[in-house]
Design a protein around this motif. Sequence first.
Motif, PDB file in Angstrom:
ATOM      1  N   LEU A   1       0.825  -1.203   0.000  1.00  0.00           N
ATOM      2  CA  LEU A   1       0.000   0.000   0.000  1.00  0.00           C
ATOM      3  C   LEU A   1       0.862   1.256   0.000  1.00  0.00           C
ATOM      4  N   VAL A   2       1.947   1.272   0.827  1.00  0.00           N
ATOM      5  CA  VAL A   2       2.831   2.436   0.878  1.00  0.00           C
ATOM      6  C   VAL A   2       3.526   2.638  -0.462  1.00  0.00           C
ATOM      7  N   GLU A   3       3.992   1.537  -1.065  1.00  0.00           N
ATOM      8  CA  GLU A   3       4.655   1.643  -2.364  1.00  0.00           C
ATOM      9  C   GLU A   3       3.695   2.174  -3.429  1.00  0.00           C
ATOM     10  N   GLN A   4       2.424   1.746  -3.364  1.00  0.00           N
ATOM     11  CA  GLN A   4       1.428   2.222  -4.321  1.00  0.00           C
ATOM     12  C   GLN A   4       1.107   3.704  -4.096  1.00  0.00           C
ATOM     13  N   MET A   5       1.056   4.129  -2.816  1.00  0.00           N
ATOM     14  CA  MET A   5       0.775   5.532  -2.514  1.00  0.00           C
ATOM     15  C   MET A   5       1.889   6.441  -3.006  1.00  0.00           C
ATOM     16  N   ARG A   6       3.142   5.970  -2.952  1.00  0.00           N
ATOM     17  CA  ARG A   6       4.276   6.794  -3.360  1.00  0.00           C
ATOM     18  C   ARG A   6       4.643   6.589  -4.825  1.00  0.00           C
ATOM     19  N   GLY A   7       3.897   5.756  -5.540  1.00  0.00           N
ATOM     20  CA  GLY A   7       4.214   5.442  -6.924  1.00  0.00           C
ATOM     21  C   GLY A   7       3.744   6.520  -7.885  1.00  0.00           C
ATOM     22  N   GLU A   8       3.777   6.144  -9.160  1.00  0.00           N
ATOM     23  CA  GLU A   8       3.450   7.105 -10.223  1.00  0.00           C
ATOM     24  C   GLU A   8       1.993   7.521 -10.178  1.00  0.00           C
ATOM     25  N   ASN A   9       1.075   6.589  -9.895  1.00  0.00           N
ATOM     26  CA  ASN A   9      -0.355   6.870  -9.832  1.00  0.00           C
ATOM     27  C   ASN A   9      -0.829   7.035  -8.400  1.00  0.00           C
ATOM     28  N   GLY A  10       0.098   7.366  -7.494  1.00  0.00           N
ATOM     29  CA  GLY A  10      -0.259   7.511  -6.095  1.00  0.00           C
ATOM     30  C   GLY A  10      -0.752   8.911  -5.782  1.00  0.00           C
ATOM     31  N   ILE A  11      -0.684   9.254  -4.498  1.00  0.00           N
ATOM     32  CA  ILE A  11      -1.133  10.570  -4.077  1.00  0.00           C
ATOM     33  C   ILE A  11      -0.098  11.613  -4.476  1.00  0.00           C
ATOM     34  N   GLU A  12      -0.534  12.861  -4.552  1.00  0.00           N
ATOM     35  CA  GLU A  12       0.339  13.949  -4.995  1.00  0.00           C
ATOM     36  C   GLU A  12       1.183  14.432  -3.816  1.00  0.00           C
ATOM     37  N   ILE A  13       2.503  14.220  -3.880  1.00  0.00           N
ATOM     38  CA  ILE A  13       3.444  14.640  -2.840  1.00  0.00           C
ATOM     39  C   ILE A  13       4.272  15.782  -3.414  1.00  0.00           C
ATOM     40  N   LYS A  14       4.168  16.955  -2.751  1.00  0.00           N
ATOM     41  CA  LYS A  14       4.898  18.121  -3.237  1.00  0.00           C
ATOM     42  C   LYS A  14       5.058  19.119  -2.102  1.00  0.00           C
ATOM     43  N   ASP A  15       5.834  20.165  -2.379  1.00  0.00           N
ATOM     44  CA  ASP A  15       6.014  21.238  -1.398  1.00  0.00           C
ATOM     45  C   ASP A  15       4.741  22.072  -1.350  1.00  0.00           C
ATOM     46  N   ARG A  16       4.291  22.361  -0.141  1.00  0.00           N
ATOM     47  CA  ARG A  16       3.050  23.107   0.030  1.00  0.00           C
ATOM     48  C   ARG A  16       3.296  24.282   0.973  1.00  0.00           C
ATOM     49  N   ARG A  17       2.569  25.369   0.733  1.00  0.00           N
ATOM     50  CA  ARG A  17       2.743  26.606   1.503  1.00  0.00           C
ATOM     51  C   ARG A  17       1.503  26.847   2.340  1.00  0.00           C
ATOM     52  N   TYR A  18       1.714  27.232   3.587  1.00  0.00           N
ATOM     53  CA  TYR A  18       0.623  27.656   4.458  1.00  0.00           C
ATOM     54  C   TYR A  18       1.092  28.905   5.191  1.00  0.00           C
ATOM     55  N   GLY A  19       0.484  30.054   4.880  1.00  0.00           N
ATOM     56  CA  GLY A  19       0.945  31.305   5.463  1.00  0.00           C
ATOM     57  C   GLY A  19       2.303  31.675   4.896  1.00  0.00           C
ATOM     58  N   LEU A  20       3.258  31.911   5.799  1.00  0.00           N
ATOM     59  CA  LEU A  20       4.613  32.250   5.385  1.00  0.00           C
ATOM     60  C   LEU A  20       5.544  31.050   5.426  1.00  0.00           C
ATOM     61  N   SER A  21       5.032  29.875   5.769  1.00  0.00           N
ATOM     62  CA  SER A  21       5.868  28.678   5.902  1.00  0.00           C
ATOM     63  C   SER A  21       5.671  27.760   4.712  1.00  0.00           C
ATOM     64  N   VAL A  22       6.740  27.044   4.345  1.00  0.00           N
ATOM     65  CA  VAL A  22       6.714  26.064   3.262  1.00  0.00           C
ATOM     66  C   VAL A  22       7.018  24.700   3.864  1.00  0.00           C
ATOM     67  N   TYR A  23       6.155  23.720   3.579  1.00  0.00           N
ATOM     68  CA  TYR A  23       6.309  22.374   4.101  1.00  0.00           C
ATOM     69  C   TYR A  23       6.653  21.459   2.931  1.00  0.00           C
ATOM     70  N   PRO A  24       7.902  20.950   2.861  1.00  0.00           N
ATOM     71  CA  PRO A  24       8.323  20.135   1.705  1.00  0.00           C
ATOM     72  C   PRO A  24       7.789  18.712   1.796  1.00  0.00           C
ATOM     73  N   GLN A  25       7.561  18.122   0.598  1.00  0.00           N
ATOM     74  CA  GLN A  25       7.225  16.704   0.435  1.00  0.00           C
ATOM     75  C   GLN A  25       6.028  16.323   1.308  1.00  0.00           C
ATOM     76  N   THR A  26       4.909  17.002   1.139  1.00  0.00           N
ATOM     77  CA  THR A  26       3.712  16.729   1.940  1.00  0.00           C
ATOM     78  C   THR A  26       2.544  16.389   1.018  1.00  0.00           C
ATOM     79  N   PHE A  27       1.493  15.850   1.633  1.00  0.00           N
ATOM     80  CA  PHE A  27       0.239  15.573   0.928  1.00  0.00           C
ATOM     81  C   PHE A  27      -0.910  15.915   1.860  1.00  0.00           C
TER      82      PHE A  27
END
Length: 659
Positions: free
Chosen positions: A575-601
């Motif tokens: 399940l973890v391998e499928q979530m992190r795979g090509e058709n998995g969930i979108e993992i990217k850097d995300r911004r909230y306010g003035l902070s940036v959180y890398p590699q999140t979903f």
Amino acid sequence: MDLLNSFWNVIPKLRFQRRVKTILSAIALCCIILWGVPAFALSMNNPRLQTAPIVVDGRGVFRVGSLEEFPARDRAEIINEILDEQVKNGKPLSVEVAEKEGQTTLQVGNTHLLTVTLQDVKKRPGVWSQAQQKNRLNAQAKNWQNILNSALQQAYQERTPSYIKRSLLWSLGIILGAIALYWSLTALRRWLLPPRAQSTQQQKLRLILTCLQLGIGLAAIHAIAGLFPLTRRWRYELWHSLNAPIVPLGEVNWSVFDLFLLLGLTVGLWFAVKWFSDFLTNRILSFAGVDRGIQNTVGLLTQYGLVFLGLLVIFQSLGIDLASLTLIASAFGLGIGFGLQNVASNFISGLIITFDRPIKVGDFVRVGDLVGTVERIGSRSTEIITLDQVSILVPNSRFVDGEVINWSYGNPVSRLRVSVGIAYGSPIPVARKALLEAAKNHPEVLRYPAPQVWLQEFGDSSLNFDLFVWIREPPKQFKIKSELNYRIEASLQQYGIEIPFPQRDLHLRSPQMDEMVATWMRQNASQMEREAYFQRWQVEEEASRISLRDRAESQNEPSDPNAFKLGEEVDIDALVEQMRGENGIEIKDRRYGLSVYPQTFLGSEAVEWLMRTQNSGIKAAIQLGQLLVERGIIHHVLDEHDFKNERLFYRFYQDEEMP
């Protein structure tokens, strides 16, 4: 408006057709409201309606008012008879102004025609002096003298042979032109409409063309009748008879023309209001994204309200006393109280359904014995399309007064029960395994919550089980249940488990019969029966082993029968391998306010992905995410929350060291 729309739809559509039609329709409606209604109201209150026309050879030349002893109609009738006699004599006489006993009069030869009075000239309030009155009367008399002389001269000329010859030629031209237009419309109908055209739009277009052909014929007859004095008289007499009062309604006497006018205004009002309500529903409310049921209700209330107000305006303009309608309103209220109470109840229930929204268009519901999809919610009834594709109209009061099952209300995920009975003596653990395999192999059965098997009762002839499965599409429940029954029968047959039929044991009390049966059994025992006994012993041994294993596993099972152990049914690593795979969930850097959180979903996106890929409900997907948190695979970026179906940031622990 519907007829115009039908003709419009036949023409090849252009890209801007709908926009242009909307603009033109809006302009036409504004013109009707801002100009037509006030003009009609003013015309109905015009004082000219209190006068009568003076007619020469079927032409109205001017109008006279009433005297104290003569109403306008009787006065005009006497004047018209005198003019008719003068015209029939064929002698060209002229009208003269004369003073008779201090009054201004008009005479034809030595015959008194009419007396000009202040009622004929005073059309505005005010006080005139005697000299002003005399000047006004003389001016009015001179004006009428010129009009009558011109009309009489024209009447004499129209009886000459040259005029008759010229009129005959004009009549022939009018007839040929009408025939040409008639056949042109016939050719247009054959070109636009096939011989067997039966659609609604085509029938409306056929009606339009037929009305145009009828109008051409009537216009030709009207034009030809106006060319000759005799036919013009007949035309005027027909029109006069249609305007003659024949039906008394209150203080107003109504003619045939007035009745047709009332009917035409009512029909025109209905079509105008119908077009406006459709425009409001399909263009304005639909563009604003309002729910379809609310659109229909607002359009219906608008239509009824505008029709009611329009009828009040029409009745008031035509001189109908609205106070006389109180009796009709009282009778209508009494009818609602006795005979129309069901209609009123259904109408109010329709309003409750629309605004409270216990059901919506597209919901899958059960009302009594009816099961189907809601297709339309009307003012009096609701249309339901059953699984047999049959449209059934259900009164709205049944949805308010009775119990309604709405599988689509809120969360569409629902549980389905399949009852199964097996023979006594069958291994229960094997039967449970067979039922679960049949359920889990079905593609439309959700994996989470997992299927369950409950032993419900010990029946007269069988052990009765209930197989519970969860599905996402309630309209397919009957199809899924049928397919599960096929799979269950095949699975039970594979494991050698019988589905019993009702049976009874017969006990014989005769000792001789028992001895005879025992002797027969000893003599007919065969090797096949011993082999069957050996096979049954093997099945019982396998069942005992499965039972011991299930008993050992059940020591850690929760007390809640709906609970399930995700850790044992899901391969976490895969399940973890499928979530992190090509058709998995979108993992990217995300911004909230003035902070940036890398590699999140996002937690909400992860729940949606788990529901789609793991074929589970929303609760099971949230439990899967919480299991990943408890296993130390993912965590909230600030470690402040458990796994939730919200826009919260989560990260895999193995992404912590990545830049």
